[in-house]
Design a protein around this motif. Structure first.
Motif, mmCIF file in Angstrom:
data_model
loop_
_atom_site.group_PDB
_atom_site.id
_atom_site.type_symbol
_atom_site.label_atom_id
_atom_site.label_comp_id
_atom_site.label_asym_id
_atom_site.label_seq_id
_atom_site.Cartn_x
_atom_site.Cartn_y
_atom_site.Cartn_z
ATOM 1 N N ASN A 1 0.853 -1.185 0.000
ATOM 2 C CA ASN A 1 0.000 0.000 0.000
ATOM 3 C C ASN A 1 0.895 1.243 0.000
ATOM 4 O O ASN A 1 2.116 1.128 0.086
ATOM 5 C CB ASN A 1 -0.960 -0.007 1.205
ATOM 6 N N LEU A 2 0.294 2.398 -0.095
ATOM 7 C CA LEU A 2 1.066 3.635 -0.201
ATOM 8 C C LEU A 2 1.912 3.877 1.050
ATOM 9 O O LEU A 2 3.053 4.310 0.945
ATOM 10 C CB LEU A 2 0.128 4.823 -0.469
ATOM 11 N N ARG A 3 1.378 3.568 2.201
ATOM 12 C CA ARG A 3 2.143 3.757 3.439
ATOM 13 C C ARG A 3 3.382 2.862 3.465
ATOM 14 O O ARG A 3 4.474 3.293 3.826
ATOM 15 C CB ARG A 3 1.259 3.481 4.652
ATOM 16 N N ALA A 4 3.221 1.604 3.064
ATOM 17 C CA ALA A 4 4.358 0.686 3.014
ATOM 18 C C ALA A 4 5.401 1.171 2.016
ATOM 19 O O ALA A 4 6.607 1.067 2.255
ATOM 20 C CB ALA A 4 3.881 -0.719 2.658
ATOM 21 N N MET A 5 4.935 1.725 0.905
ATOM 22 C CA MET A 5 5.862 2.246 -0.104
ATOM 23 C C MET A 5 6.618 3.462 0.424
ATOM 24 O O MET A 5 7.810 3.619 0.160
ATOM 25 C CB MET A 5 5.106 2.591 -1.381
ATOM 26 N N MET A 6 5.917 4.318 1.177
ATOM 27 C CA MET A 6 6.578 5.497 1.748
ATOM 28 C C MET A 6 7.627 5.079 2.775
ATOM 29 O O MET A 6 8.737 5.611 2.792
ATOM 30 C CB MET A 6 5.545 6.432 2.364
ATOM 31 N N GLU A 7 7.275 4.122 3.635
ATOM 32 C CA GLU A 7 8.233 3.636 4.626
ATOM 33 C C GLU A 7 9.436 2.993 3.951
ATOM 34 O O GLU A 7 10.578 3.205 4.359
ATOM 35 C CB GLU A 7 7.560 2.639 5.567
ATOM 36 N N ARG A 8 9.170 2.218 2.910
ATOM 37 C CA ARG A 8 10.246 1.564 2.187
ATOM 38 C C ARG A 8 11.166 2.612 1.549
ATOM 39 O O ARG A 8 12.388 2.449 1.527
ATOM 40 C CB ARG A 8 9.645 0.644 1.129
ATOM 41 N N ASN A 9 10.594 3.674 1.026
ATOM 42 C CA ASN A 9 11.386 4.731 0.403
ATOM 43 C C ASN A 9 12.279 5.427 1.428
ATOM 44 O O ASN A 9 13.459 5.655 1.176
ATOM 45 C CB ASN A 9 10.465 5.741 -0.282
ATOM 46 N N VAL A 10 11.722 5.763 2.573
ATOM 47 C CA VAL A 10 12.513 6.418 3.620
ATOM 48 C C VAL A 10 13.643 5.492 4.080
ATOM 49 O O VAL A 10 14.791 5.923 4.232
ATOM 50 C CB VAL A 10 11.607 6.824 4.811
ATOM 51 N N GLN A 11 13.321 4.225 4.280
ATOM 52 C CA GLN A 11 14.348 3.275 4.711
ATOM 53 C C GLN A 11 15.424 3.099 3.636
ATOM 54 O O GLN A 11 16.610 2.991 3.947
ATOM 55 C CB GLN A 11 13.721 1.934 5.048
ATOM 56 N N ARG A 12 15.004 3.076 2.383
ATOM 57 C CA ARG A 12 15.978 2.926 1.286
ATOM 58 C C ARG A 12 16.917 4.127 1.233
ATOM 59 O O ARG A 12 18.130 3.970 1.088
ATOM 60 C CB ARG A 12 15.249 2.754 -0.042
ATOM 61 N N ILE A 13 16.372 5.328 1.350
ATOM 62 C CA ILE A 13 17.209 6.526 1.295
ATOM 63 C C ILE A 13 18.139 6.598 2.500
ATOM 64 O O ILE A 13 19.329 6.872 2.366
ATOM 65 C CB ILE A 13 16.335 7.791 1.167
ATOM 66 N N LEU A 14 17.614 6.335 3.691
ATOM 67 C CA LEU A 14 18.437 6.376 4.897
ATOM 68 C C LEU A 14 19.540 5.322 4.855
ATOM 69 O O LEU A 14 20.712 5.620 5.132
ATOM 70 C CB LEU A 14 17.566 6.180 6.140
ATOM 71 N N GLY A 15 19.187 4.092 4.503
ATOM 72 C CA GLY A 15 20.180 3.020 4.423
ATOM 73 C C GLY A 15 21.243 3.307 3.378
ATOM 74 O O GLY A 15 22.433 3.049 3.599
ATOM 75 N N THR A 16 20.829 3.868 2.252
ATOM 76 C CA THR A 16 21.783 4.194 1.193
ATOM 77 C C THR A 16 22.708 5.324 1.628
ATOM 78 O O THR A 16 23.916 5.273 1.386
ATOM 79 C CB THR A 16 21.042 4.589 -0.097
ATOM 80 N N PHE A 17 22.150 6.331 2.284
ATOM 81 C CA PHE A 17 22.967 7.452 2.752
ATOM 82 C C PHE A 17 24.056 6.969 3.711
ATOM 83 O O PHE A 17 25.231 7.311 3.568
ATOM 84 C CB PHE A 17 22.081 8.502 3.423
ATOM 85 N N LEU A 18 23.668 6.156 4.683
ATOM 86 C CA LEU A 18 24.649 5.633 5.632
ATOM 87 C C LEU A 18 25.601 4.658 4.950
ATOM 88 O O LEU A 18 26.805 4.625 5.256
ATOM 89 C CB LEU A 18 23.935 4.960 6.807
ATOM 90 N N GLY A 19 25.078 3.867 4.022
ATOM 91 C CA GLY A 19 25.911 2.916 3.297
ATOM 92 C C GLY A 19 26.949 3.590 2.418
ATOM 93 O O GLY A 19 28.042 3.062 2.217
ATOM 94 N N ILE A 20 26.613 4.765 1.885
ATOM 95 C CA ILE A 20 27.580 5.501 1.071
ATOM 96 C C ILE A 20 28.768 5.937 1.926
ATOM 97 O O ILE A 20 29.910 5.879 1.491
ATOM 98 C CB ILE A 20 26.904 6.700 0.376
ATOM 99 N N GLY A 21 28.493 6.359 3.145
ATOM 100 C CA GLY A 21 29.593 6.714 4.050
ATOM 101 C C GLY A 21 30.485 5.522 4.347
ATOM 102 O O GLY A 21 31.720 5.634 4.323
ATOM 103 N N PHE A 22 29.866 4.373 4.580
ATOM 104 C CA PHE A 22 30.627 3.151 4.833
ATOM 105 C C PHE A 22 31.389 2.721 3.580
ATOM 106 O O PHE A 22 32.549 2.307 3.654
ATOM 107 C CB PHE A 22 29.673 2.047 5.309
ATOM 108 N N ALA A 23 30.758 2.854 2.420
ATOM 109 C CA ALA A 23 31.417 2.497 1.162
ATOM 110 C C ALA A 23 32.607 3.414 0.889
ATOM 111 O O ALA A 23 33.647 2.955 0.409
ATOM 112 C CB ALA A 23 30.417 2.571 0.013
ATOM 113 N N ALA A 24 32.453 4.690 1.195
ATOM 114 C CA ALA A 24 33.567 5.628 1.000
ATOM 115 C C ALA A 24 34.756 5.218 1.862
ATOM 116 O O ALA A 24 35.906 5.275 1.413
ATOM 117 C CB ALA A 24 33.121 7.047 1.339
ATOM 118 N N PHE A 25 34.477 4.797 3.081
ATOM 119 C CA PHE A 25 35.543 4.315 3.966
ATOM 120 C C PHE A 25 36.225 3.084 3.377
ATOM 121 O O PHE A 25 37.453 3.001 3.329
ATOM 122 C CB PHE A 25 34.970 3.996 5.356
ATOM 123 N N LEU A 26 35.408 2.116 2.905
ATOM 124 C CA LEU A 26 35.978 0.884 2.346
ATOM 125 C C LEU A 26 36.747 1.136 1.054
ATOM 126 O O LEU A 26 37.773 0.497 0.804
ATOM 127 C CB LEU A 26 34.873 -0.150 2.088
#
Length: 154
Positions: free
Chosen positions: A30-55
């Protein structure tokens, strides 16, 4: 299809990130699940980019890179159903380490493209989901009104 044209028109380095992000967001129930998934995807990617830059800053030999990629893959498979943000935290460095195996070069230039592709793809996916749900609601209302008229005439 719109994600493909948009990612090509803004000349993203790897346009498939935007396309995959759009498709991933649309997998919600549903739309709420999609919104939550989007926020989680952006947050996880943002933090993952920092970790990837380190690696990527560390000079890793081939075998440690392959071990890390395998570890990230197994971790993602176990975590993705429970916490999408943590899974994306590991997906980002995994994908960038995979690219570093093919392109033996410094990959810092790909980090902003990855983030931009994820954000634009997520927003495009949410827009598409909202349009689909709005059209479906309108269709259902129209169909129910039509069914009501058919029942009264009998």
């Amino acid at each position: 299809m719109i994600a493909t044209y948009l990612s090509q028109s803004i000349q993203l380095e790897n346009p498939y990130w935007m396309v995959i992000s759009t498709a991933t967001i649309l997998q919600g129930n549903n739309l709420r699940a999609m919104m939550e998934r989007n926020v989680q995807r952006i947050l996880g990617t943002f933090l993952g980019i920092g970790f990837a830059a380190f690696l990527l800053n560390i000079s890793l030999a081939l075998l440690p890179k392959i071990f890390l990629i395998s570890f990230f893959f197994v971790t993602v498979e176990f975590i993705i159903k429970h916490n999408y943000a943590i899974a994306n935290f590991f997906i980002t460095p995994m994908s960038l380490l995979l690219i570093s195996l093919a392109k033996q070069q410094f990959l810092y230039s790909l980090l902003p493209y990855r983030f931009l592709g994820i954000i634009l793809g997520g927003l495009l996916g949410l827009l598409g989901a909202w349009i689909m749900i709005t059209c479906l609601r309108f269709y259902n209302r129209t169909l129910q009104i039509h069914e009501t008229f058919d029942q009264e005439s009998e």
